[in-house]
Motif scaffolding. Structure first.
Motif, mmCIF file in Angstrom:
data_model
loop_
_atom_site.group_PDB
_atom_site.id
_atom_site.type_symbol
_atom_site.label_atom_id
_atom_site.label_comp_id
_atom_site.label_asym_id
_atom_site.label_seq_id
_atom_site.Cartn_x
_atom_site.Cartn_y
_atom_site.Cartn_z
ATOM 1 N N HIS A 123 -72.128 -15.918 9.610
ATOM 2 C CA HIS A 123 -71.080 -15.612 10.424
ATOM 3 C C HIS A 123 -69.803 -16.074 9.637
ATOM 4 O O HIS A 123 -69.794 -17.178 8.907
ATOM 5 C CB HIS A 123 -71.162 -15.652 11.875
ATOM 6 C CG HIS A 123 -71.063 -17.135 12.174
ATOM 7 N ND1 HIS A 123 -69.988 -17.934 12.349
ATOM 8 C CD2 HIS A 123 -72.186 -17.893 12.636
ATOM 9 C CE1 HIS A 123 -70.186 -19.294 12.712
ATOM 10 N NE2 HIS A 123 -71.580 -19.277 12.812
ATOM 11 N N GLY A 124 -68.654 -15.493 9.766
ATOM 12 C CA GLY A 124 -67.478 -15.943 9.231
ATOM 13 C C GLY A 124 -66.622 -17.132 10.166
ATOM 14 O O GLY A 124 -67.168 -17.114 11.111
ATOM 15 N N LEU A 125 -66.464 -18.040 9.369
ATOM 16 C CA LEU A 125 -65.718 -19.282 9.865
ATOM 17 C C LEU A 125 -64.176 -19.052 9.764
ATOM 18 O O LEU A 125 -63.688 -18.939 8.846
ATOM 19 C CB LEU A 125 -66.185 -20.399 8.963
ATOM 20 C CG LEU A 125 -65.562 -21.862 9.736
ATOM 21 C CD1 LEU A 125 -66.173 -22.187 10.880
ATOM 22 C CD2 LEU A 125 -66.127 -22.992 8.828
ATOM 23 N N GLU A 126 -63.680 -19.125 10.715
ATOM 24 C CA GLU A 126 -62.096 -18.694 10.732
ATOM 25 C C GLU A 126 -61.545 -20.215 11.144
ATOM 26 O O GLU A 126 -61.805 -21.000 12.531
ATOM 27 C CB GLU A 126 -61.883 -17.844 12.014
ATOM 28 C CG GLU A 126 -62.201 -16.491 11.654
ATOM 29 C CD GLU A 126 -61.778 -15.427 12.723
ATOM 30 O OE1 GLU A 126 -60.864 -15.466 13.369
ATOM 31 O OE2 GLU A 126 -62.427 -14.320 12.905
ATOM 32 N N LEU A 127 -61.037 -20.884 10.320
ATOM 33 C CA LEU A 127 -60.660 -22.301 10.495
ATOM 34 C C LEU A 127 -59.524 -22.426 11.748
ATOM 35 O O LEU A 127 -59.618 -23.549 12.450
ATOM 36 C CB LEU A 127 -59.859 -22.831 9.119
ATOM 37 C CG LEU A 127 -60.812 -23.095 8.102
ATOM 38 C CD1 LEU A 127 -60.110 -23.587 6.859
ATOM 39 C CD2 LEU A 127 -61.850 -24.318 8.802
ATOM 40 N N PRO A 128 -58.762 -21.350 11.952
ATOM 41 C CA PRO A 128 -57.907 -21.402 13.144
ATOM 42 C C PRO A 128 -58.386 -21.603 14.519
ATOM 43 O O PRO A 128 -57.820 -22.361 15.311
ATOM 44 C CB PRO A 128 -56.959 -20.276 12.959
ATOM 45 C CG PRO A 128 -56.828 -19.783 11.629
ATOM 46 C CD PRO A 128 -58.334 -20.246 11.340
ATOM 47 N N LYS A 129 -59.624 -21.149 14.457
ATOM 48 C CA LYS A 129 -60.400 -21.292 15.838
ATOM 49 C C LYS A 129 -61.286 -22.473 15.620
ATOM 50 O O LYS A 129 -61.971 -22.895 16.780
ATOM 51 C CB LYS A 129 -61.377 -20.069 16.117
ATOM 52 C CG LYS A 129 -60.549 -18.724 16.293
ATOM 53 C CD LYS A 129 -61.395 -17.591 16.063
ATOM 54 C CE LYS A 129 -60.746 -16.243 16.185
ATOM 55 N NZ LYS A 129 -61.627 -15.229 16.580
#
Length: 764
Positions: free
Chosen positions: A11-17
């Protein structure tokens, strides 16, 4: 991954989250992996800012891994020091002055092998001082890493090194057959090894500029300059290597500079004609320094600054069908049409001949057709517009040929006739007439069916042989190892040159001799190798060749070319080197004959004698003979002379003959025994006193010996001594201009009454 690890999902890793604390822990883990060597940073490459387009294309096409950084050039620091190798040469001095005038440089470190003793070094320092700059000249071979490190360490901390300009060069032209490891090493040392030493020793220095002076020879190729082209190609690669490391670098592969000294200043008319055929036009100094500024702008790592005229390559391609691939887009001739071909015919463009058709012609017609071809090619090589400029009976040597132009003539004829030809063809058959007759015989031998002889494979097979290079065992003449020349070369290869020379001396004892000049028969008069340009004050130099079997005035061809317009150069021919000629019975008989010819040639004018190697013995003896007849020479110039009883002579002679093996194989038994006979004359001979002042010129690299040894000879009689570039052989080849300049300088000093260079009486 899915096959080996079932149940794993991506799954994609969204750094802001991701919580900042978690990101910090991730970065700490990465640093630990890098520190333990488990991970390595992605590579980083650098490119000049001017090549940003190429960098973006690499990223777009996925050709790059890691990051690409852009380097931005910065100006030279006026408070720093700029180092220039070859700094006392014509080009180095020109660059130094330009840097002071246009770039505000105020401190220069000029390196050269001669250092402060180089010609014009003092004047250059004074000129730079007048422009507001301080220049220090140091004697340093930049290829000597220890010497270079000491010079770099001497740069004061308050004026640190800010720029490096590598303009040093050694040109030692040689055909492939004449190339040796020693000659290549000299060329590579001055260019490649020095550049690498400068690169490594300045890695910790914050430089604004690192400029390498390369040559178009590495891009276009150049006849007789294989080592020079390779050394310059190394500089091109070094610039790319530095740029990839993010270091300042620009390599300028220069065309032809219009300067009076240095490699460009050594070119004769034939050399310039050859370069014109490649499109190279002499570049004025102002144009060259302007292109230097373009390079310093830092938009490209590798540039080829030159003045280019496409008409030369186009005309050459039209005549020969050959065009350097790199010039294809610049100079490709238009597709020929009937109208174009008719126009070319009207302009006198010579069509290529069919060798098979030539071979079938009657003997007289074949010889005439070949004579036309030889004269036409010779005229083009020498830069003449018309074959009529080359007389059928004029010797190639007197017409201006040297070893390189002779090779070019050979290449043209070999291409036209479709067969291999030896490099020294023009000197073995020294006039267009004699060369055409020889080629006619060669073609006739290639086409035996014309005379009704049987040929294996029938007429078609024989016709197929004409017009293509011979296969193994065909065409080219061969020796069976029984001739004296072959035996001598075999002795040299096996380290028995002394035995070989004694064999030639024994064979020479069986030849007819003359006791006085009156009995010598027909001997060629001195050959005029260079004109003085109409100046009555110009010196006359009478050149005495060596005594080995390759002896002849052609040894001084490049020396004479360097003196064209500044001195009259005459070349003597020793008797006995042509079939039917007699050998001198004694040294007195030889010098009496030469003295008679010299008196007639100089006709009351002042002159100096020049002798090379073993020819120095004959020159010294000739000086004594001329003085006894009341016609003394003004000076005696001896080029690396040994004493006749020097035990190293056989070793050096063996190396000399092997380095000229192809030329030697053009010789015959007359030449071989003549060399032995002349050497025998001087066994036990000791140079007597002469009144003429003598200059001994010694080459920097000495005389070549076995296993890479370099020998340095001594000369007993009183003399002055000076050092010039090259070695025992190349001081009259690639180093000929420097040798010629040293001779003129010494003669001028004597005329002006100035003190000599360095008086000495050699002690053996």
């Amino acid at each position: 991954m899915a096959a080996e690890h079932p149940g794993v999902r991506y799954h994609g890793l969204e750094l802001p989250k991701v919580a900042p604390e978690r990101i910090g822990a991730m970065l700490a883990d990465l640093l630990s992996l890098f520190g333990r060597g488990r991970l390595r940073p992605l590579p980083a490459a650098c490119m000049p800012v001017g090549e940003i387009g190429a960098g973006l294309r690499r990223l777009q096409l996925g050709l790059n891994t890691g990051k690409i950084g852009l380097t931005v050039p910065r100006p030279l620091d006026p408070g720093g020091t700029v180092l220039v190798t070859g700094g006392t040469g014509a080009l180095g001095g020109l660059v130094a002055e330009h840097l002071v005038k246009e770039h505000g440089v105020r401190r220069l470190l000029l390196l050269s092998r001669s250092g402060p003793g180089a010609p014009n070094a003092r004047r250059l320092v004074e000129d730079l001082r007048a422009l507001g700059a301080e220049a220090r000249v140091e004697a340093c071979d930049a290829a000597d890493r220890d010497a270079l490190r000491r010079v770099l360490d001497s740069v004061p901390g308050e004026h640190p090194l800010t720029g490096v300009f590598h303009a040093a060069a050694v040109v030692d032209d040689a055909t492939v057959e004449a190339e040796t490891p020693e000659r290549s090493a000299r060329v590579f040392a001055a260019k490649a090894e020095a550049a690498w030493a400068l690169h490594e020793l300045t890695l910790g220095t914050d430089l604004a500029a690192f400029v390498l002076f390369s040559s178009a020879a590495g891009v276009l190729g150049s006849a007789g300059q294989g080592s020079y082209a390779a050394a310059n190609a190394f500089l091109d690669g070094l610039a790319a290597h530095r740029a990839a490391l993010g270091l300042p670098a620009v390599c300028l592969a220069w065309g032809l500079w219009d300067v009076e000294s240095g490699p460009a200043g050594r070119l004769g008319r034939a050399d310039r004609a050859r370069m014109a055929r490649a499109g190279l036009v002499p570049m004025p100094a102002e144009a060259g320094t302007g292109l230097l500024d373009t390079g310093l702008a830092g938009e490209r790592t590798h540039l080829v600054p030159m003045l280019f005229d496409p008409s030369g390559p186009r005309a050459h391609a039209r005549r020969t069908g050959a065009l350097a691939p790199v010039l294809g887009d610049l100079a490709a001739p238009a597709r020929p049409r009937r109208r174009t071909l008719r126009a070319a015919a009207r302009e006198g463009v010579r069509p290529r001949r069919d060798p098979a058709a030539l071979a079938r012609l009657p003997e007289d017609e074949r010889r005439d057709a070949l004579l036309e071809a030889v004269r036409g090619h010779a005229a083009e090589v020498l830069g003449h517009g018309d074959a009529a400029a080359v007389s059928a009976d004029a010797e190639f040597l007197e017409s201006g040929f040297d070893s390189l132009t002779a090779v070019e003539l050979r290449n043209r004829l070999a291409s036209e006739l479709g067969r291999r030809l030896p490099a020294g063809l023009a000197f073995a058959h020294p006039t267009p007439e004699r060369l055409a007759a020889h080629l006619a015989q060669v073609l006739a031998a290639d086409a035996p069916q014309v005379r009704g002889e049987a040929v294996e494979g029938g007429p078609e097979a024989s016709a197929d042989r004409v017009g293509r290079p011979p296969r193994e065992g065909e065409g080219a003449p061969s020796r069976d190892g029984h001739g004296l020349v072959d035996l001598m070369l075999r002795a040299c290869r096996t380290g028995r040159a002394g035995d070989g020379l004694r064999m030639l001396e024994a064979a020479a004892a069986l030849r007819p001799v003359f006791e006085s000049a009156l009995d010598a028969g027909d001997v060629p008069p001195p050959k005029r190798l260079a004109e003085a340009g109409g100046s009555s004050a110009a010196p006359v130099l009478v050149c005495v060749p060596s005594l080995l079997m390759n002896s002849g005035p052609h040894e001084y061809a490049r020396f004479a070319a360097a003196l064209e317009g500044r001195a009259e150069v005459l070349g003597l021919t020793h008797p006995g080197f042509s079939p039917g000629e007699r050998l001198p019975a004694a040294v007195d008989a030889l010098t009496e004959l030469h003295a008679r010819n010299v008196r007639a040639a100089v006709d009351g004018r002042r002159f100096a004698l020049v002798g090379r190697s073993s020819g120095a013995w004959a020159a010294h003896a000739l000086a004594g003979q001329l003085e006894s007849t009341g016609v003394p020479p003004e000076g005696l110039v001896l080029l690396d002379p040994p004493m006749p009883d020097d035990e190293r002579l056989h070793e050096v002679a063996g190396r000399v003959l092997l380095e000229r093996e192809e030329e030697m194989r053009l010789g015959d038994d007359a030449r071989a025994t003549a060399g032995g006979g002349h050497l025998a004359l001087f066994r036990g001979w000791e140079p007597g006193p002469v009144a003429a002042p003598a200059l001994v010129l010694r080459p920097e690299a000495g005389a070549p010996g076995a296993e890479g040894r370099a020998h340095r000879f001594t000369w007993d009689p009183p003399h002055e001594e000076a050092v010039t570039g090259g070695d025992h052989l190349t001081m009259l080849e690639a180093g000929a201009p420097e040798t010629a300049a040293a001779v003129l300088r010494w003669l001028a000093e004597r005329t002006a009454g100035e003190p000599p260079h360095r008086p000495c009486e050699a002690v053996r």
